[in-house]
Enzyme design. Structure first.
Site, PDB file in Angstrom:
ATOM      1  N   ASP A  53       0.823  -1.212   0.000  1.00 35.33           N
ATOM      2  CA  ASP A  53       0.000   0.000   0.000  1.00 35.33           C
ATOM      3  C   ASP A  53       0.857   1.262   0.000  1.00 35.33           C
ATOM      4  O   ASP A  53       2.082   1.200   0.191  1.00 35.33           O
ATOM      5  CB  ASP A  53      -0.967   0.013   1.204  1.00 35.33           C
ATOM      6  CG  ASP A  53      -0.295  -0.472   2.489  1.00 35.33           C
ATOM      7  OD1 ASP A  53       0.943  -0.394   2.584  1.00 35.33           O
ATOM      8  OD2 ASP A  53      -1.005  -0.915   3.398  1.00 35.33           O
TER       9      ASP A  53
ATOM     10  N   ASN B 291      -7.253  -3.449  14.494  1.00 42.04           N
ATOM     11  CA  ASN B 291      -8.653  -3.668  14.107  1.00 42.04           C
ATOM     12  C   ASN B 291      -8.794  -4.809  13.087  1.00 42.04           C
ATOM     13  O   ASN B 291      -9.854  -4.993  12.511  1.00 42.04           O
ATOM     14  CB  ASN B 291      -9.256  -2.375  13.551  1.00 42.04           C
ATOM     15  CG  ASN B 291      -8.553  -1.906  12.273  1.00 42.04           C
ATOM     16  OD1 ASN B 291      -7.659  -2.580  11.761  1.00 42.04           O
ATOM     17  ND2 ASN B 291      -8.957  -0.761  11.767  1.00 42.04           N
TER      18      ASN B 291
ATOM     19  N   HIS C 199      -7.077  -5.086  10.287  1.00 44.27           N
ATOM     20  CA  HIS C 199      -6.797  -4.784   8.879  1.00 44.27           C
ATOM     21  C   HIS C 199      -5.525  -5.491   8.419  1.00 44.27           C
ATOM     22  O   HIS C 199      -4.611  -5.748   9.205  1.00 44.27           O
ATOM     23  CB  HIS C 199      -6.771  -3.272   8.606  1.00 44.27           C
ATOM     24  CG  HIS C 199      -5.584  -2.527   9.109  1.00 44.27           C
ATOM     25  ND1 HIS C 199      -5.641  -1.217   9.500  1.00 44.27           N
ATOM     26  CD2 HIS C 199      -4.284  -2.902   9.294  1.00 44.27           C
ATOM     27  CE1 HIS C 199      -4.447  -0.828   9.880  1.00 44.27           C
ATOM     28  NE2 HIS C 199      -3.607  -1.825   9.770  1.00 44.27           N
TER      29      HIS C 199
ATOM     30  N   GLU D 241      -9.443  -2.029   5.596  1.00 46.88           N
ATOM     31  CA  GLU D 241     -10.039  -1.797   6.903  1.00 46.88           C
ATOM     32  C   GLU D 241     -11.277  -2.693   7.065  1.00 46.88           C
ATOM     33  O   GLU D 241     -11.769  -3.260   6.093  1.00 46.88           O
ATOM     34  CB  GLU D 241     -10.449  -0.320   7.027  1.00 46.88           C
ATOM     35  CG  GLU D 241      -9.285   0.670   6.869  1.00 46.88           C
ATOM     36  CD  GLU D 241      -8.365   0.745   8.096  1.00 46.88           C
ATOM     37  OE1 GLU D 241      -8.346  -0.199   8.910  1.00 46.88           O
ATOM     38  OE2 GLU D 241      -7.650   1.758   8.220  1.00 46.88           O
TER      39      GLU D 241
HETATM   40  P1  PGA Z   1       2.333  -1.956  12.730  1.00 45.71           P
HETATM   41  O1  PGA Z   1       1.136  -1.946  11.733  1.00 45.71           O
HETATM   42  O2  PGA Z   1       3.298  -2.966  12.210  1.00 45.71           O
HETATM   43  O3  PGA Z   1       2.885  -0.560  12.662  1.00 45.71           O
HETATM   44  O4  PGA Z   1       1.783  -2.323  14.069  1.00 45.71           O
HETATM   45  C1  PGA Z   1       0.619  -3.156  11.285  1.00 45.71           C
HETATM   46  C2  PGA Z   1      -0.504  -2.832  10.362  1.00 45.71           C
HETATM   47  O5  PGA Z   1      -1.247  -1.886  10.660  1.00 45.71           O
HETATM   48  O6  PGA Z   1      -0.649  -3.519   9.351  1.00 45.71           O
END
Ligand code: PGA
Length: 262
Positions: A76, A158, A160, A165
């Site tokens: 992304d 959450n 994702h 999301e």
């Molecule tokens: P993080 O994010 O590795 O910064 O915890 C993971 C994500 O949101 O995919």
């Protein structure tokens, strides 16, 4: 959409802590490159994979073209940031991996949140259409490379994966999405605690699920609830990572803190 959960083929690996997780993740990537030197690799950003990238770079010290032949596709990118913006994922990847492992520029793919190539061809296109075209180009580039072989994912609190999301359709492809406030808050550190963009381009859930093999990383207590939900919850679009239960080659690599509610 809510699907009945089948016998889940997820493989769970629990390691002691973040460094062990990072080392193991790097081993998986390097092992895949040895098996298949023209590997097509899906890559995440965020805090979790930083240690994996550090291990990969360390492994490549002194080897001129360590990732020779490998193609990488990032999951992304934010909309509206130039690649050299400190919060952009292009910059993140440059600093943590690309500058150190001898990848050819033409083998590196990251969605362009400014759709510059599209707009160079069609300067009058409205921005939202240019971004849609960019998403189509990205899907085509993955297909032209022969599809993703191994994709490494982080896990959002959450649920994702990439920037899909909760509520993202399981059949979604690369597209423009609006980020949850929680996600924007979680990523504020990369913007000097300033404003995180509201929009991003992300590979879709179907794009990710088409990867031949997947490794999901989760580290630390802040991920424990999401990890437990992945293990015990239903397969449902309200928790995007649950989609992984529908794939037959997924390793969930967690450290003890992230596994503590299992
Ligand atoms: P993080 O994010 O590795 O910064 O915890 C993971 C994500 O949101 O995919």
């Amino acid at each position: 959409m809510r699907l009945r959960q089948r016998q889940s083929p997820l493989r769970w690996e629990t390691v002691s802590g973040y460094d062990a997780l990072s080392e193991r993740a790097a081993e998986r990537v390097l092992g895949a490159i040895i098996q298949q030197p023209r590997l097509v690799l899906g890559l995440p950003t965020g805090r979790t994979p930083e240690g994996m990238y550090a291990h990969l770079v360390q492994h490549c010290v002194g080897q001129e073209r360590c990732f020779d032949g490998v193609k990488t596709f990032n999951l992304d990118e934010y909309v509206g940031l130039k690649p050299d913006h400190p919060g952009s994922y292009a910059r993140y990847m440059q600093q943590r991996l690309f500058d150190h492992v001898g990848l050819f520029e033409g083998d590196i793919f990251i969605p362009d949140g400014l759709a510059e190539d599209v707009l160079a061809d069609e300067p009058d296109l409205p921005m939202h259409q240019a971004l849609e075209r960019e998403c189509e180009r990205y899907e085509r580039a993955i297909a032209d490379a022969g599809g993703l072989d191994l994709t490494v994912l982080g896990l959002g609190r959450n649920g994702h994966i990439a920037f899909n999301e909760p509520g993202s359709p399981f059949d979604s492809r690369t597209r423009v999405v609006r980020l949850d406030d929680e996600t924007r808050r979680a990523n504020a550190q990369y913007f000097g605690n300033g404003d995180v963009p509201e929009w991003a381009i992300t590979m879709g859930l179907a794009t990710i699920l088409a990867s031949k093999s997947i490794v999901l990383l989760a580290s630390g207590a802040s991920k424990a609830e999401a990890v437990a939900r992945l293990r015990h919850g239903p397969v449902a679009e309200s928790f995007p990572a649950s989609l992984l239960h529908l794939h037959d080659d997924v390793t969930v690599l967690v450290d003890r803190e992230a596994a503590r509610l299992l």
